[in-house]
Motif scaffolding. Structure first.
Motif, PDB file in Angstrom:
ATOM      1  N   ARG A 730       0.824  -1.207   0.000  1.00  8.56           N
ATOM      2  CA  ARG A 730       0.000   0.000   0.000  1.00  8.56           C
ATOM      3  C   ARG A 730       0.862   1.262   0.000  1.00  8.56           C
ATOM      4  N   TYR A 731       1.942   1.243   0.761  1.00 13.18           N
ATOM      5  CA  TYR A 731       2.793   2.433   0.795  1.00 13.18           C
ATOM      6  C   TYR A 731       3.569   2.593  -0.509  1.00 13.18           C
ATOM      7  N   GLY A 732       3.975   1.460  -1.123  1.00 15.32           N
ATOM      8  CA  GLY A 732       4.727   1.530  -2.363  1.00 15.32           C
ATOM      9  C   GLY A 732       6.142   2.025  -2.114  1.00 15.32           C
ATOM     10  N   CYS A 733       6.913   2.080  -3.194  1.00 19.85           N
ATOM     11  CA  CYS A 733       8.313   2.502  -3.065  1.00 19.85           C
ATOM     12  C   CYS A 733       8.596   3.793  -3.839  1.00 19.85           C
ATOM     13  N   HIS A 734       7.563   4.386  -4.437  1.00 15.49           N
ATOM     14  CA  HIS A 734       7.775   5.577  -5.255  1.00 15.49           C
ATOM     15  C   HIS A 734       7.931   6.839  -4.419  1.00 15.49           C
ATOM     16  N   ASP A 735       7.463   6.779  -3.181  1.00 15.23           N
ATOM     17  CA  ASP A 735       7.401   7.997  -2.368  1.00 15.23           C
ATOM     18  C   ASP A 735       7.768   7.640  -0.926  1.00 15.23           C
TER      19      ASP A 735
END
Length: 1012
Positions: A730-735
């Motif tokens: 959900r948090y992802g790695c883009h940000d």
């Protein structure tokens, strides 16, 4: 005659019975066109009415006909108002202005600044309205033809299915399964609803041959010839509508002339009508799903008698049917309307639309007032008249915006952009931004900050860039981010040709927001560009907005002096230009940065003032953010008990105004505070709420991470790993926002260490240390360092972990020296980290742990206090002495009581093992009954011998065993000898192998598990 469908009726009746008990029900009814969905709903509706329940039916208008947003809900609510006037009036009391966006008869809608929160508020009010009406009456809400639903209707339906919790309500929605192709906009909604356990989905199958025979018998009022049944069944393939058409055609003796073409099959009965009736059918087909009698009369140009005669023939042939209110006509089956409309010649189609538009302009009363603008826009657009269509679609976009139907607003604005170049220049010059735009400031930057350059808003023509700005905002509010990004990119290319720093900066801010929402980056390059564009320009609303956005971004990503300065300038500029919402938003950011910088009381006071100001002035977006940030700041400095009532108030506020993501963030923060206070059951419930109600990925990730933390503390490592993976996704790695990434790393270290993967835990730590801890992230940094120090200390006796330990411990010490200890809770964690580092080196003593316990005894953190009490007891027992032993008993009793109350199994097990090894009796500790299935007991191993065997299997020497169990090396040697004899093995390696084969230590931990 109603044929078949007994199973489906049983399901619907069961759902009705459940709804009547106060448990809302949701069903989706799918099937191909003509399979009998409407007939089933009608039969069920008749049965519902016989049970004294209320049925409210609303149908979606075909997208091509430019139907009014929320059309099925508007119709259904109108039915409810007429059926239950007193209950409806009581339910909408005080909310008429906002609910008028769904039901215009309630009054005028307020202007309201456009944003996505307005839509959420409308959705929440609709859900509560239905719950209130259904509190005492069973209500069946039927929404037909979802395949034609506008985006706003789809979003509202999804919201209802997710949030309805009370009321005697059944929501039944139908759709054409064969129309829902791979790219159909309904497809993602169906996939989303399939994942909800509260939604049941039914698919209507085609009729069997026996059912087709019964249907034909009912149509012909006679037993059909078996050969005829076979032929119709074969040609219709069991589709109820085709069966009816073929049966009627056969009864009229024209079956043999039909082809296999579906279009011909649908048109055959229309072509059998008199020429005048065929003409009226063609006119009605282009007018929309439902066309008013007066409008048909105005377009047809027939005498009243001729028109009535033509309509009577069409109704008699079951081509057209009168609407329930008797005010208009619609095709009996939508498939027939589609076929008739498709049969029109291109020129004929545009001519009919022009006549519809001209008739409606000549007499606006021909259609309901709420539909007039949208219908007119559709008619002029399909008439291919840019001069008339451009202002019409712009007027329709304003109507859609006022109803918070931003997807529809975007569609109309895209049509306006399409028509812009072909519309005459005098038409474009007559348009004004104040009439058609409502976002700030590219459409009209002068209207809020004065009128620089002598620009008069009342005389300035609408520009193409103004449309693009409005469309970009509508796309962002509607969640149509790809379309919004495409428009923003085009606008920025145009601004390269005609430089306008303020407008360009505004578009770059929008691009930053969209890029972050699409997980295409962290948004900083876009914000940096916007800052460069406004640098050196006079104060303006754009300038203030850019600074506020930059400050907010920096607070999350790179808190520090630059963020503080940006927030201060944003407040100053916002005050200078009178941008109150921007000012409040920037002040809230500034307060949070003050807390992070150590000016705790002043920062908390400022955040509290902003919350009160925002609530008093009705600035809901800032108030919602304050309910997230202020309690979070209180939690950060160890004042969890003060945060809880604020968070409870925040959940109610967010729910009242439909702020789903805000509500999810508040639930996540509430879970944090409740966890800290030792209210773990409530904390788990709050985390589940965050995971469930979050509309966007990140607030859902917050809920999953809280559940992972709870599962880890309770010893459910598989569950902890599962929730951790969900949070990471959900948090992802883009940000990589530090407040999120540091928490993920902390839990990841804990899970890896508990599973014995010490090297993986170190890899997680090294990555975090390389990234560094920005100023203001100490609340997360201390907990991460603590998790790493505990992991190293617990792995001290493992040979595989020896390499590299010294380097890790040195880095932990060095990092800890750079973190602030300005709050009592941070100071307590600093002492705890140092104690764990001593334990990792085998140098911890009661003197080291005593001040840690004293520090946590002053804080409201029962689980943390229990953990450090356990560690102090461990060192007291190792040091010996009767006084230390008595104190250790009390410490372990207290720690064990907390562990038992919370369900913290690892800590409870560690307390029990330590007490057992030290031969301590803890008051209230239950004794375990012998287990005859336990192989250790079957071999005759005593409890002490089991402890020794566990350590032997872990590779410990007799001296290490003695230190661990508080016995002498000689006694340890005796125990080892006894164990080898009972196991019938010759050496320690064989004993370890046999223990593994017998599964004597099923938890997988050969050494004593960590207490944390």
């Amino acid at each position: 005659m109603f044929v078949g469908r007994t199973g489906e009726l049983d399901i619907l009746n069961d759902a009705l019975a459940r709804a009547a008990t106060g448990e809302p029900q949701a069903l989706l009814l799918g099937g191909e066109a003509g399979v009998g969905k409407t007939r089933l709903v009608e039969e069920f509706g008749a049965a519902v009415c016989r049970r004294a329940a209320t049925v409210a039916v609303g149908g979606c208008v075909e997208i091509g006909a430019d139907g009014l947003p929320f059309a099925p809900f508007s119709t259904a609510l109108r039915v409810l108002r007429d059926a239950l006037p007193e209950e409806f009036a009581a339910a909408v009391a005080g909310q008429e202005e906002e609910l008028a966006r769904l039901l215009p008869e309630l009054g005028e809608t307020g202007p309201g600044r456009p944003d996505e929160r307005g839509t959420a508020r409308l959705f929440e009010l609709t859900a509560r309205l239905l719950e209130r009406i259904a509190a005492r009456h069973t209500v069946v809400l039927v929404l037909e033809d979802l395949h034609w639903a506008d985006a706003s209707t789809r979003h509202l339906l999804a919201y209802l299915f997710r949030t309805l919790r009370t009321g005697r309500l059944l929501v039944l929605a139908t759709y054409r399964a064969d129309d829902v192709h791979r790219r159909h906009p309904l497809r993602p909604l169906l996939a989303e609803l399939d994942r909800l356990r509260t939604v049941r989905r039914l698919e209507l199958a085609r009729f069997t041959r026996a059912e087709v025979a019964r249907q034909i018998a009912g149509i012909l009022a006679a037993e059909p010839d078996p050969a005829q049944v076979d032929e119709i069944f074969e040609r219709s393939d069991g589709n109820a509508f085709f069966v009816e058409e073929l049966a009627v055609a056969a009864g009229e003796g024209c079956c043999t002339g039909l082809t296999d073409s579906l279009r011909d099959l649908l048109l055959v009965r229309v072509e059998a009508l008199p020429e005048r009736s065929q003409r009226v059918a063609r006119i009605a087909a282009e007018g929309g799903s439902t066309v008013e009698y007066g409008l048909i009369a105005a377009v047809a140009g027939l005498s009243e008698d001729d028109l009535i005669e033509a309509l009577r023939a069409a109704v008699g042939a079951n081509i057209l049917t009168a609407t329930p209110d008797g005010d208009g006509y619609r095709f009996r089956h939508a498939l027939v309307r589609e076929a008739v409309a498709d049969d029109l010649l291109p020129g004929e189609r545009s001519r009919l639309n022009r006549r519809y538009a001209e008739a409606l302009e000549a007499d606006p009363t021909l259609v309901p007032a709420a539909e007039r603008v949208v219908r007119l826009a559709g008619y002029w657009y399909h008439a291919h008249d840019p001069a008339r269509a451009l202002p019409a679609v712009l007027d329709a976009s304003v109507v859609a915006r006022r109803r918070h139907a931003y997807t529809e607003q975007l569609r109309f604005l895209e049509r306006a952009m399409e028509l812009w170049d072909t519309a005459p220049a005098e038409v474009r010059d007559a348009l004004r931004p104040v009439d058609y735009t409502d976002v700030y400031p590219p459409p009209l930057p002068e209207r809020r900050g004065g009128t620089p350059s002598g620009c008069d808003p009342a005389t300035t023509p609408l520009r193409y860039l103004d449309l693009m700005a409005e469309a970009a905002a509508a796309g962002r509010f509607a969640g149509e981010r790809e379309r919004a990004l495409k428009i923003i990119k085009r606008a920025l290319r145009l601004l390269e040709e005609e430089p306008d720093p303020l407008r360009a900066a505004w578009f770059w801010v929008q691009r930053s927001r969209v890029v972050q929402a699409l997980a295409r980056g962290d948004g900083w390059p876009e914000l940096s560009t916007a800052q460069d564009l406004v640098r050196g320009l006079p104060p303006s609303e754009v300038h203030a907005e850019v600074l506020a956005e930059a400050a907010g971004w920096s607070m999350l990503h790179r808190p520090g002096p630059e963020a503080f300065a940006a927030a201060e300038r944003a407040v100053e500029y916002a005050r200078m230009v009178g941008a109150r919402e921007i000012e409040l938003n920037a002040r809230l950011t500034l307060g949070g940065l003050m807390v992070d910088a150590g000016d705790t009381e002043a920062g908390l006071a400022e955040m509290a003032r902003v919350k009160e100001d925002a609530l008093r002035e009705g600035v809901r977006s800032v108030a919602g953010r304050a309910f997230v940030n202020l309690p979070s700041a209180l939690q950060a400095v160890g004042r969890s008990r003060e945060a809880v009532p604020l968070l409870r108030e925040g959940t109610a506020f967010a729910r009242e105004f439909g702020l789903l993501d805000t509500e999810a963030w508040v639930w996540g923060n509430l879970s944090d505070s409740l966890y800290t206070l030792g209210r773990w059951t409530e904390a788990a419930d709050a985390a589940e709420h965050a995971l469930r109600v979050g509309h966007s990925a990140k607030p859902q990730g917050a809920g999953a991470l809280r559940l992972a933390q709870l599962a880890l503390a309770r010893g459910d490592l598989a569950e902890a790993a599962r929730h951790l993976a969900t949070a990471g996704a959900r948090y992802g790695c883009h940000d990589p926002v530090p407040q999120q990434s540091l928490r993920v790393v902390r839990v990841a270290i804990g899970v890896a260490a508990a599973q014995g993967r010490v090297l993986d835990a170190r890899a997680e730590l090294r990555a975090a240390l390389e990234a560094g801890f920005p100023p203001g992230t100490q609340r997360y940094a201390w907990l991460l360092l603590l998790a790493a120090a505990v992991a190293e200390a617990d792995a001290r006796a493992l040979p595989a972990a020896a390499d590299g330990r010294a380097e890790i411990l040195d880095r932990l010490r060095e990092t800890a020296r750079g973190l602030t200890t300005g709050a009592p809770v941070w100071l307590a964690h600093q002492q705890w980290v140092q104690a764990e580092l001593h334990r990792a080196e085998g140098r911890d003593t009661a003197e080291v742990w005593s001040p840690v316990v004293a520090a946590f005894e002053c804080l409201d953190r029962p689980y943390d206090l229990a953990r450090v009490r356990y560690r102090l007891a461990q060192t007291l027992l190792a040091e010996g002495g009767e006084d230390g032993r008595e104190r250790a008993v009390e410490l372990l009793r207290l720690a064990g009581a907390v562990a038992g109350h919370l369900g913290a199994r690892p800590l409870g097990d560690a307390v029990a093992r330590l007490a057992q090894r030290a031969r301590l009796t803890l008051a209230g500790t239950p004794r375990r009954a012998p287990d005859p299935a336990d192989p250790a007991e079957a071999l005759g191993l005593t409890g002490r011998e089991r402890d020794v065997l566990r350590l032997v299997s872990a590779g410990r020497t007799n001296r290490q065993i003695a230190e661990e169990l508080f016995i002498s090396p000689k006694t340890a040697s005796v125990h080892v000898s006894n164990i080898l004899g009972k196991l019938g093995v010759s050496g320690r390696g064989e004993a370890a192998a046999l223990a593994h084969r017998l599964g004597l230590f099923p938890d997988g931990t050969l050494a004593a598990p960590a207490a944390g």
